[in-house]
Design a protein around this motif. Structure first.
Motif, PDB file in Angstrom:
ATOM      1  N   LYS A  20       0.844  -1.197   0.000  1.00 23.74           N
ATOM      2  CA  LYS A  20       0.000   0.000   0.000  1.00 23.74           C
ATOM      3  C   LYS A  20       0.880   1.249   0.000  1.00 23.74           C
ATOM      4  CE  LYS A  20      -3.854   2.228   2.251  1.00 23.74           C
ATOM      5  NZ  LYS A  20      -4.772   2.245   3.378  1.00 23.74           N
ATOM      6  N   LYS A  23       4.377   2.629  -5.563  1.00 22.58           N
ATOM      7  CA  LYS A  23       4.047   2.736  -6.991  1.00 22.58           C
ATOM      8  C   LYS A  23       4.952   1.789  -7.780  1.00 22.58           C
ATOM      9  CE  LYS A  23       2.519   5.798 -10.435  1.00 22.58           C
ATOM     10  NZ  LYS A  23       1.360   5.137 -10.957  1.00 22.58           N
ATOM     11  N   GLN A  48      -1.645  -6.692  -5.777  1.00 20.96           N
ATOM     12  CA  GLN A  48      -2.928  -6.287  -5.194  1.00 20.96           C
ATOM     13  C   GLN A  48      -3.254  -7.082  -3.929  1.00 20.96           C
ATOM     14  OE1 GLN A  48      -5.555  -6.535  -8.632  1.00 20.96           O
ATOM     15  NE2 GLN A  48      -5.269  -4.357  -9.047  1.00 20.96           N
ATOM     16  N   LEU A  53      -2.786  -0.662  -4.884  1.00 19.91           N
ATOM     17  CA  LEU A  53      -4.009  -0.223  -5.545  1.00 19.91           C
ATOM     18  C   LEU A  53      -3.827  -0.273  -7.058  1.00 19.91           C
ATOM     19  CD1 LEU A  53      -4.832   2.870  -3.301  1.00 19.91           C
ATOM     20  CD2 LEU A  53      -5.740   0.538  -3.122  1.00 19.91           C
ATOM     21  N   GLU A  54      -4.910  -0.478  -7.758  1.00 19.92           N
ATOM     22  CA  GLU A  54      -4.865  -0.556  -9.226  1.00 19.92           C
ATOM     23  C   GLU A  54      -4.205   0.680  -9.825  1.00 19.92           C
ATOM     24  OE1 GLU A  54      -7.947  -1.051 -12.985  1.00 19.92           O
ATOM     25  OE2 GLU A  54      -8.640  -1.532 -10.973  1.00 19.92           O
ATOM     26  N   ASN A  55      -4.491   1.857  -9.267  1.00 22.86           N
ATOM     27  CA  ASN A  55      -3.924   3.115  -9.779  1.00 22.86           C
ATOM     28  C   ASN A  55      -2.428   3.243  -9.523  1.00 22.86           C
ATOM     29  OD1 ASN A  55      -6.423   3.892 -10.690  1.00 22.86           O
ATOM     30  ND2 ASN A  55      -6.858   5.212  -8.951  1.00 22.86           N
ATOM     31  N   ASP A  56      -1.885   2.390  -8.667  1.00 28.30           N
ATOM     32  CA  ASP A  56      -0.457   2.434  -8.341  1.00 28.30           C
ATOM     33  C   ASP A  56       0.346   1.390  -9.110  1.00 28.30           C
ATOM     34  OD1 ASP A  56      -0.672   4.588  -6.604  1.00 28.30           O
ATOM     35  OD2 ASP A  56      -1.103   3.312  -4.881  1.00 28.30           O
ATOM     36  N   ASP A  58       1.400   0.575 -13.006  1.00 25.93           N
ATOM     37  CA  ASP A  58       1.440   0.928 -14.425  1.00 25.93           C
ATOM     38  C   ASP A  58       1.954  -0.275 -15.207  1.00 25.93           C
ATOM     39  OD1 ASP A  58       0.635   3.538 -13.930  1.00 25.93           O
ATOM     40  OD2 ASP A  58       2.691   4.280 -13.785  1.00 25.93           O
TER      41      ASP A  58
END
Length: 162
Positions: A20, A23, A48, A53-56, A58
């Protein structure tokens, strides 16, 4: 081979840590897509499951395993990235091309990690055939993509600690 019947993706005996707030970038080769797609799924699931998080996360696709090197270099220009996971699959053919690619990719990934002082994880399968690759991309030997994700979490946390 001592691991011939063993799933190596068992992390029940170690403390993985929390992803958590970290990135990640996953650089994945389009070559041998059946294998690398399974590795990618394993890596995303592993991140995950440990709090990313999905947004973290790429995901960046590159043509082949050789391009993982420059892909990682390009992505790490973004200083917000805490760790990069390189996923690829090189299968032995009839020529020495296999040896040259595997050697270049291993050294290149290590050099990018040192250049940026950030974890760049080697999640590249180097197998004799497609069956061995699939065994390591969610088959009887687990998923090396998930293993790479666990390594990235551990190394990113270590980097943040020191």
């Amino acid at each position: 081979m001592s691991s011939s019947l063993k799933n190596l993706s068992d992390f029940s005996h170690i403390e993985v840590g929390n992803a958590k707030g970290l990135k990640f970038a996953i650089i994945v080769s389009q070559w041998n897509a059946q294998v690398t797609g399974a590795l990618l799924s394993g890596a995303i699931d592993g991140l995950q499951r440990h709090g990313a998080l999905e947004n973290d996360i790429d995901v960046v696709q590159v043509p082949g395993s050789y391009e993982l090197i420059s892909g990682a270099d390009i992505v790490l220009r973004n200083e917000e990235i805490d760790a990069v996971i390189c996923l690829g699959c090189v299968i032995q053919g009839e020529t020495r091309h296999f040896d040259f690619i595997c050697d270049a990719v291993a050294h290149g990934i290590a050099n990018v990690s040192l250049k940026y002082n950030k974890p760049v994880v080697f999640g590249v399968l180097t197998t004799d055939n497609i069956e061995q690759a699939m065994d390591r991309a969610g088959g009887i030997h687990g998923n090396k993509g998930e293993e790479a994700a666990i390594t990235a979490i551990q190394m990113a946390n270590l980097s943040k600690e020191y």
